[in-house]
Motif scaffolding. Structure first.
Motif, PDB file in Angstrom:
ATOM      1  N   THR A   1       4.453  -2.138 -14.440  1.00 50.74           N
ATOM      2  CA  THR A   1       5.132  -0.997 -15.057  1.00 50.74           C
ATOM      3  C   THR A   1       6.335  -0.603 -14.230  1.00 50.74           C
ATOM      4  N   VAL A   2       7.263   0.075 -14.882  1.00 50.28           N
ATOM      5  CA  VAL A   2       8.423   0.656 -14.210  1.00 50.28           C
ATOM      6  C   VAL A   2       8.133   2.136 -13.988  1.00 50.28           C
ATOM      7  N   ILE A   3       8.427   2.628 -12.797  1.00 49.19           N
ATOM      8  CA  ILE A   3       8.194   4.029 -12.479  1.00 49.19           C
ATOM      9  C   ILE A   3       9.385   4.868 -12.949  1.00 49.19           C
ATOM     10  N   ALA A   4       9.100   5.870 -13.751  1.00 49.58           N
ATOM     11  CA  ALA A   4      10.139   6.731 -14.315  1.00 49.58           C
ATOM     12  C   ALA A   4      10.862   7.503 -13.215  1.00 49.58           C
ATOM     13  N   GLU A   5      12.141   7.783 -13.473  1.00 46.77           N
ATOM     14  CA  GLU A   5      12.942   8.551 -12.521  1.00 46.77           C
ATOM     15  C   GLU A   5      13.254   9.960 -13.028  1.00 46.77           C
ATOM     16  N   GLN A   6      12.556  10.422 -14.065  1.00 45.29           N
ATOM     17  CA  GLN A   6      12.768  11.786 -14.513  1.00 45.29           C
ATOM     18  C   GLN A   6      12.513  12.771 -13.379  1.00 45.29           C
ATOM     19  N   ALA A   7      13.287  13.845 -13.377  1.00 46.81           N
ATOM     20  CA  ALA A   7      13.184  14.831 -12.314  1.00 46.81           C
ATOM     21  C   ALA A   7      11.797  15.463 -12.284  1.00 46.81           C
ATOM     22  N   LYS A   8      11.425  15.943 -11.116  1.00 49.09           N
ATOM     23  CA  LYS A   8      10.136  16.580 -10.917  1.00 49.09           C
ATOM     24  C   LYS A   8       9.896  17.659 -11.977  1.00 49.09           C
ATOM     25  N   GLY A   9       8.767  17.552 -12.658  1.00 53.55           N
ATOM     26  CA  GLY A   9       8.403  18.526 -13.670  1.00 53.55           C
ATOM     27  C   GLY A   9       8.887  18.213 -15.072  1.00 53.55           C
ATOM     28  N   SER A  10       9.709  17.156 -15.230  1.00 56.89           N
ATOM     29  CA  SER A  10      10.254  16.860 -16.554  1.00 56.89           C
ATOM     30  C   SER A  10       9.637  15.629 -17.212  1.00 56.89           C
ATOM     31  N   LEU A  11       8.768  14.916 -16.505  1.00 60.63           N
ATOM     32  CA  LEU A  11       8.122  13.738 -17.085  1.00 60.63           C
ATOM     33  C   LEU A  11       6.979  14.187 -17.989  1.00 60.63           C
ATOM     34  N   LYS A  12       7.113  13.915 -19.282  1.00 58.64           N
ATOM     35  CA  LYS A  12       6.156  14.410 -20.271  1.00 58.64           C
ATOM     36  C   LYS A  12       4.817  13.680 -20.186  1.00 58.64           C
TER      37      LYS A  12
ATOM     38  N   TYR B   1       8.233  10.782  -6.216  1.00 61.98           N
ATOM     39  CA  TYR B   1       7.315  11.857  -6.615  1.00 61.98           C
ATOM     40  C   TYR B   1       6.459  11.415  -7.798  1.00 61.98           C
ATOM     41  N   ASN B   2       7.087  10.831  -8.809  1.00 58.62           N
ATOM     42  CA  ASN B   2       6.347  10.408 -10.001  1.00 58.62           C
ATOM     43  C   ASN B   2       5.325   9.325  -9.668  1.00 58.62           C
ATOM     44  N   PHE B   3       5.658   8.476  -8.715  1.00 58.37           N
ATOM     45  CA  PHE B   3       4.741   7.418  -8.297  1.00 58.37           C
ATOM     46  C   PHE B   3       3.553   7.991  -7.525  1.00 58.37           C
ATOM     47  N   GLU B   4       3.844   8.782  -6.501  1.00 62.22           N
ATOM     48  CA  GLU B   4       2.793   9.268  -5.612  1.00 62.22           C
ATOM     49  C   GLU B   4       1.924  10.328  -6.274  1.00 62.22           C
ATOM     50  N   THR B   5       2.539  11.216  -7.061  1.00 60.62           N
ATOM     51  CA  THR B   5       1.816  12.376  -7.587  1.00 60.62           C
ATOM     52  C   THR B   5       1.243  12.145  -8.981  1.00 60.62           C
ATOM     53  N   ILE B   6       2.002  11.472  -9.844  1.00 64.94           N
ATOM     54  CA  ILE B   6       1.572  11.337 -11.242  1.00 64.94           C
ATOM     55  C   ILE B   6       0.935   9.977 -11.504  1.00 64.94           C
ATOM     56  N   PHE B   7       1.631   8.908 -11.175  1.00 66.68           N
ATOM     57  CA  PHE B   7       1.119   7.575 -11.484  1.00 66.68           C
ATOM     58  C   PHE B   7      -0.201   7.296 -10.760  1.00 66.68           C
ATOM     59  N   LYS B   8      -0.236   7.561  -9.465  1.00 71.36           N
ATOM     60  CA  LYS B   8      -1.470   7.314  -8.713  1.00 71.36           C
ATOM     61  C   LYS B   8      -2.617   8.182  -9.208  1.00 71.36           C
ATOM     62  N   SER B   9      -2.314   9.409  -9.603  1.00 76.36           N
ATOM     63  CA  SER B   9      -3.352  10.290 -10.138  1.00 76.36           C
ATOM     64  C   SER B   9      -3.920   9.741 -11.443  1.00 76.36           C
ATOM     65  N   GLU B  10      -3.047   9.228 -12.306  1.00 77.57           N
ATOM     66  CA  GLU B  10      -3.520   8.662 -13.565  1.00 77.57           C
ATOM     67  C   GLU B  10      -4.319   7.386 -13.335  1.00 77.57           C
ATOM     68  N   LEU B  11      -3.922   6.604 -12.337  1.00 77.90           N
ATOM     69  CA  LEU B  11      -4.715   5.422 -11.980  1.00 77.90           C
ATOM     70  C   LEU B  11      -6.091   5.833 -11.466  1.00 77.90           C
ATOM     71  N   GLU B  12      -6.121   6.865 -10.657  1.00 79.49           N
ATOM     72  CA  GLU B  12      -7.392   7.354 -10.117  1.00 79.49           C
ATOM     73  C   GLU B  12      -8.320   7.791 -11.240  1.00 79.49           C
ATOM     74  N   ASP B  13      -7.771   8.473 -12.234  1.00 83.55           N
ATOM     75  CA  ASP B  13      -8.572   8.943 -13.363  1.00 83.55           C
ATOM     76  C   ASP B  13      -9.174   7.782 -14.151  1.00 83.55           C
ATOM     77  N   ILE B  14      -8.353   6.781 -14.454  1.00 81.13           N
ATOM     78  CA  ILE B  14      -8.845   5.661 -15.265  1.00 81.13           C
ATOM     79  C   ILE B  14      -9.802   4.801 -14.445  1.00 81.13           C
ATOM     80  N   LYS B  15      -9.580   4.718 -13.140  1.00 83.05           N
ATOM     81  CA  LYS B  15     -10.489   3.974 -12.274  1.00 83.05           C
ATOM     82  C   LYS B  15     -11.882   4.600 -12.296  1.00 83.05           C
TER      83      LYS B  15
END
Length: 214
Positions: A9-20, A71-85
């Motif tokens: 996957t490609v990690i989004a570069e949307q600003a903090k708080g704007s990634l839907k 930020y999106n990688f460390e805070t959002i992507f990893k969290s979503e991976l943790e949830d699905i794991k």
């Protein structure tokens, strides 16, 4: 021995708080429906195709100089991976061993070719690839298709499991996820027909579509 299931996957570069976050509906591929809000549609693919017994690899393509991407990688992507794991019992998904491919911000030919090479080098033999092309620069899907096509032809025992794209329609507030894998295999088929000297590849494709899809 089964192939490693590799999710790219490609990690989004949307600003903090704007990634839907959205619940992505899957109008054509019901297995891609996850039913939970996510920011990264690759999570839908992991839910659909990764099993507890699978060896799982994650490749994240990101601009490592972008604070938003980090930020999106460390805070959002990893969290979503943790949830699905946790929810799917994917004990072989190592969130601390994600393979990162750096995508620099400039779009020069040299940078794009370097990125293509780095993506290709991140893919090993004996892998089934599931790739999300939702985020990234406009050339990114082309480079991913190129890398997948080259890996499929040159590396050993490579399978293309799925190529997905998540789309958010601001007018209707609807999020949809599409499986584009057929486009990859259609392109591969055209190349094989051309190599075989087929004089009417479009006509041959129509025959195949009529036989299998109509």
């Amino acid at each position: 021995m089964s192939n490693v299931k590799t999710f790219v996957t490609v990690i989004a570069e949307q600003a903090k708080g704007s990634l839907k976050k959205s619940i992505y509906n899957a109008p054509e591929s019901k297995e891609l429906y996850y039913g939970k809000e996510v920011s990264f549609p690759i999570i839908n693919a992991i839910n659909a195709y990764a099993k507890p017994e699978d060896n799982i690899k994650i490749i994240a393509i990101m601009n490592t100089e972008s604070e938003s991407a980090k930020y999106n990688f460390e805070t959002i992507f990893k969290s979503e991976l943790e949830d699905i794991k946790k929810s799917n019992g994917l004990n072989n998904l190592d969130i601390n061993n994600i393979q990162i491919v750096n995508a620099v911000s400039d779009q020069t030919m040299n940078s794009n070719l370097n990125l293509f090479e780095d993506i290709l080098n991140a893919i090993d033999d004996n892998e089934t690839l599931y790739t999300c092309i939702t985020f990234g620069t406009k050339p990114m899907p082309m480079m991913l298709f190129m890398a997948l096509n080259y890996a499929y032809k040159v590396k050993m025992n490579i399978e293309i499991g799925a190529i997905i794209y998540g789309s958010f329609y601001s007018g209707t507030r609807e999020a949809l996820i599409y499986d584009l894998t057929a486009l990859f295999y259609t392109n591969a088929l055209f190349l094989e027909l051309a190599d075989a000297g087929e004089s009417d590849p479009v006509g041959k494709l129509k025959e195949i579509r009529k036989k299998f899809f109509e």
